[in-house]
Scaffold this active site. Structure first.
Site, short mmCIF file in Angstrom:
data_model
loop_
_atom_site.label_atom_id
_atom_site.label_comp_id
_atom_site.label_asym_id
_atom_site.label_seq_id
_atom_site.Cartn_x
_atom_site.Cartn_y
_atom_site.Cartn_z
CE LYS A 179 -2.00 3.04 1.96
NZ LYS A 179 -1.91 4.46 1.54
CD GLU A 252 12.85 1.03 9.50
OE1 GLU A 252 13.29 2.03 10.10
OE2 GLU A 252 13.50 -0.02 9.37
CB CYS A 286 13.24 9.17 7.86
SG CYS A 286 14.22 8.00 6.89
CD GLU A 400 9.90 13.42 10.95
OE1 GLU A 400 8.69 13.12 11.00
OE2 GLU A 400 10.77 12.67 10.48
P1 NAD Z 1 2.03 8.88 7.20
O1 NAD Z 1 2.19 8.22 8.52
O2 NAD Z 1 1.07 9.98 7.07
O3 NAD Z 1 1.60 7.79 6.08
C1 NAD Z 1 2.37 6.65 5.81
C2 NAD Z 1 1.48 5.60 5.15
O4 NAD Z 1 0.52 5.14 6.11
C3 NAD Z 1 0.68 6.09 3.96
O5 NAD Z 1 0.67 5.09 2.97
C4 NAD Z 1 -0.73 6.28 4.55
O6 NAD Z 1 -1.75 6.19 3.58
C5 NAD Z 1 -0.78 5.14 5.52
N1 NAD Z 1 -1.76 5.28 6.62
C6 NAD Z 1 -2.32 6.41 7.10
N2 NAD Z 1 -3.18 6.10 8.12
C7 NAD Z 1 -3.13 4.76 8.28
C8 NAD Z 1 -3.76 3.84 9.19
N3 NAD Z 1 -4.60 4.25 10.12
N4 NAD Z 1 -3.45 2.52 9.07
C9 NAD Z 1 -2.57 2.07 8.15
N5 NAD Z 1 -1.97 2.90 7.26
C10 NAD Z 1 -2.22 4.22 7.33
O7 NAD Z 1 3.49 9.34 6.77
P2 NAD Z 1 3.91 10.19 5.50
O8 NAD Z 1 3.50 11.60 5.70
O9 NAD Z 1 3.49 9.48 4.27
O10 NAD Z 1 5.52 10.08 5.58
C11 NAD Z 1 6.33 10.95 6.31
C12 NAD Z 1 6.83 10.30 7.60
O11 NAD Z 1 7.47 9.06 7.32
C13 NAD Z 1 7.86 11.14 8.32
O12 NAD Z 1 7.58 11.14 9.69
C14 NAD Z 1 9.16 10.40 8.06
O13 NAD Z 1 10.17 10.62 9.01
C15 NAD Z 1 8.70 8.99 8.03
N6 NAD Z 1 9.65 8.15 7.31
C16 NAD Z 1 10.41 7.28 8.02
C17 NAD Z 1 11.35 6.51 7.36
C18 NAD Z 1 12.22 5.53 8.10
O14 NAD Z 1 12.82 4.70 7.45
N7 NAD Z 1 12.33 5.60 9.41
C19 NAD Z 1 11.50 6.62 5.98
C20 NAD Z 1 10.70 7.52 5.29
C21 NAD Z 1 9.77 8.29 5.97
#
Ligand code: NAD
Length: 550
Positions: A179, A252, A286, A400
């Protein structure tokens, strides 16, 4: 700076109804790239069921045959790197150079890593026994695939994150239902397309599209493991839903990575690292440098260099995909192909950045560069920003930011630098700059983070052998490298006795003396001093002659 026409502002994604369609926009131009379905929970459950059936066949496929699919995939990706980079760049807004170096190249390196390591990783591993009584047994560790792994991805690295996790899961014998973020689904669809063209059974990797509701439906479907990458807030929701089903998860999550610059560091190198580390992918990494601590002696000079370099950055948009779609050729030497930093993903992200900068300035930070949106380029552009004299009362040093801001403060001693670096809820990565590698490595041991780089920044993500993941609020578990492989399998221990015709001494038929004899045996093995051990040996001898075993 490249100037592009003022675009129409795209609406933020509505919390979509399953069964409807959603549009994906180019974050630079707001143009609609395409529309995709918000898949229903039933469609997602069906995808998982199909994946489960295919996984049984795939797990029985010899590893070398699985790796043949990977070889063809790598060949196709290498040939089609330009079009894949254009898709990434078009939906995530990053410069094509970054789409190539931080996405396509990292994925190709992962394929190589998997080809070189997975066959040996999946070989049964002998488990030698220390206890002399157990020497008559042969122990073996097997690594079994989970079944169907659900992967939920964010938008900031829309190709490398889902690809690396998917390839690792597939290599170890799992099927994947993926997803991607609703903001950047096309990069995952490219991955699906390439793997299918390489000969992968289409049921083994299925991309499901939709927003958070689709992610929640995937968690509720019959997957056996979840690998989630995204924000801490969503990560907590995912962890709660997984806990209700005792579903194993890798999380992550976000970071607030510190950079420590010691006074003996090369200022030119360290300032280049800080500027790239903070502004690459418009600060939406990240592992971005989100906090920078510089030893006082070089503080002013370091800031001066950072400002000078930041002012040279070219902000704009590659827009390659949009232009290519419109049939407009994009020559390699056009200004569009030279940008250093693109837009942010959406206005919501930009307004978080703006509020952090405003809060810092209101609390006494000095704004040395940027600090404002670049509306002439589009609604999602924010100028690369440098803040000096920040402190830990400010949001910019605690939450962040996930945008192009480099907040810098000075420190006097190494102890102070370590205390500042560790004063955070997050613990993803960190970096230290010094000309004395030993000093840097010693300091690295004191910093609470999943990865610490000495004299480089961010690059750890491109090292396929290196585990990636954090501690504290930055997550649970690892992706990449050996630890990443271990996350995709469960350990099965098989123990085989070499004396199938022999009843074991410790089975039933204890009798009155067996407890004492066992006590003697314990002394023989573990007591301190030869005399005690010999005495224990004598006491235990009769246990070997027990005849009344049931
Ligand atoms: P997000 O948490 O808003 O969304 C991530 C994913 O989760 C999306 O596909 C979203 O549709 C899905 N999602 C949303 N609600 C959900 C639920 N209730 N159940 C299951 N899935 C759900 O994050 P974002 O804005 O897409 O990404 C940015 C964040 O990701 C930042 O905090 C960044 O630091 C983090 N990030 C971490 C890493 C790592 O490796 N640690 C890598 C990249 C990004």
């Amino acid at each position: 700076m490249t100037t592009i026409p003022q675009p129409q502002i795209a609406p933020a994604h509505p919390n979509a109804e399953p069964g409807t369609q959603f549009a994906v926009h180019n974050p630079a131009t707001q143009e609609v790239i395409g529309t995709l379905p918000n898949m229903t929970a039933n469609q997602i459950a069906e995808a998982v069921a199909k994946a489960a059936a295919a996984q049984v066949r795939w797990a029985a496929t010899p590893v070398r045959d699985r790796m043949r699919v990977f070889s063809r995939f790598a060949e196709l990706l290498c040939d089609q790197k330009d079009s894949v980079a254009a898709v990434i760049s078009g939906e995530a807004g990053k410069p094509e150079a970054e789409a190539m170096s931080t996405e396509v190249m990292v994925v190709l390196d992962t394929v190589k890593y998997l080809q070189n390591h997975v066959p040996a990783f999946l070989k049964p591993e002998p488990v030698p026994h220390g206890n002399p009584v157990m020497k008559l047994k042969g122990g073996t560790l097997l690594r079994e695939p989970y079944g169907v792994v659900g992967i939920i991805s964010p938008w900031n690295y829309p190709f490398n994150l889902p690809s690396i996790q998917t390839l690792t899961a597939l290599a170890t014998g799992n099927a994947v239902v993926l997803k991607p973020s609703e903001f950047t689904p096309y990069s995952s669809l490219e991955l699906e397309k390439l793997l299918r063209a390489a000969g992968l059974d289409p049921d083994l990797l299925q991309v499901i599209t939709g927003d958070g509701a689709a992610g929640a439906a995937l968690l509720a479907a019959n997957v056996q493991k979840i690998v989630f990458t995204g924000s801490v807030a969503t990560g907590k929701r995912v962890a709660q839903a997984a806990a209700a089903r005792l579903l194993p998860v890798v999380l992550e999550l976000g970071g607030k990575d510190p950079m420590i610059v010691l006074e003996d560091a090369d200022i030119d190198v360290a300032s280049s690292a800080a500027v790239w580390g903070a502004f690459m992918n418009a600060g939406q990494t990240c592992l971005s440098v989100e906090r920078c601590y510089v030893q006082e002696k070089i503080y002013a000079k370091f800031l001066e260099k950072c400002v000078e370099k930041t002012k040279k950055l070219r902000i704009g948009s590659s827009c390659l995909q949009t232009k290519a779609q419109a049939g407009v050729p994009v020559p390699q030497d056009s200004p569009e192909s030279e940008i250093d930093m693109g837009p942010m993903i959406h206005e919501r992200q930009l307004s978080i950045v703006q509020s952090h900068v405003k809060d810092a300035v209101a609390r006494g930070a000095r704004l040395l560069a940027g600090g404002k949106p670049l509306t002439q380029l589009g609604p999602n552009f924010f100028a690369p920003t440098i803040l000096a004299d920040v402190d830990h009362s400010m949001k910019i040093m605690r939450e962040e930011t996930f945008g192009p801001v480099l907040p810098v403060r000075g420190f006097k001693t190494e102890d102070e630098a370590v205390a500042l670096a560790n004063d955070s809820e997050y613990g993803l990565a960190a970096c230290i700059f010094t000309n004395d590698r030993k000093r840097g490595e010693a300091l690295a041991r004191r910093v609470q983070a999943g990865t610490v780089m000495v004299n480089d920044v961010l690059t750890c993500f491109g090292i396929s052998e290196a585990p990636h993941g954090g501690i504290k609020a930055s997550g649970i578990g690892r992706t990449h490298g050996r630890f990443g492989l271990e996350e995709m399998v469960w350990p099965k221990y098989v123990d085989s006795d070499r004396m199938p015709r022999m009843k074991k001494l410790w089975w039933y038929g204890y009798g009155p003396a067996f407890g004492q004899q066992m006590g003697g045996f314990i002394e023989l093995l573990f007591a301190k001093g030869l005399t005690k051990r010999l005495r224990g040996g004598v006491k235990s001898t009769k246990s070997y002659l027990r005849r009344r075993l049931l």
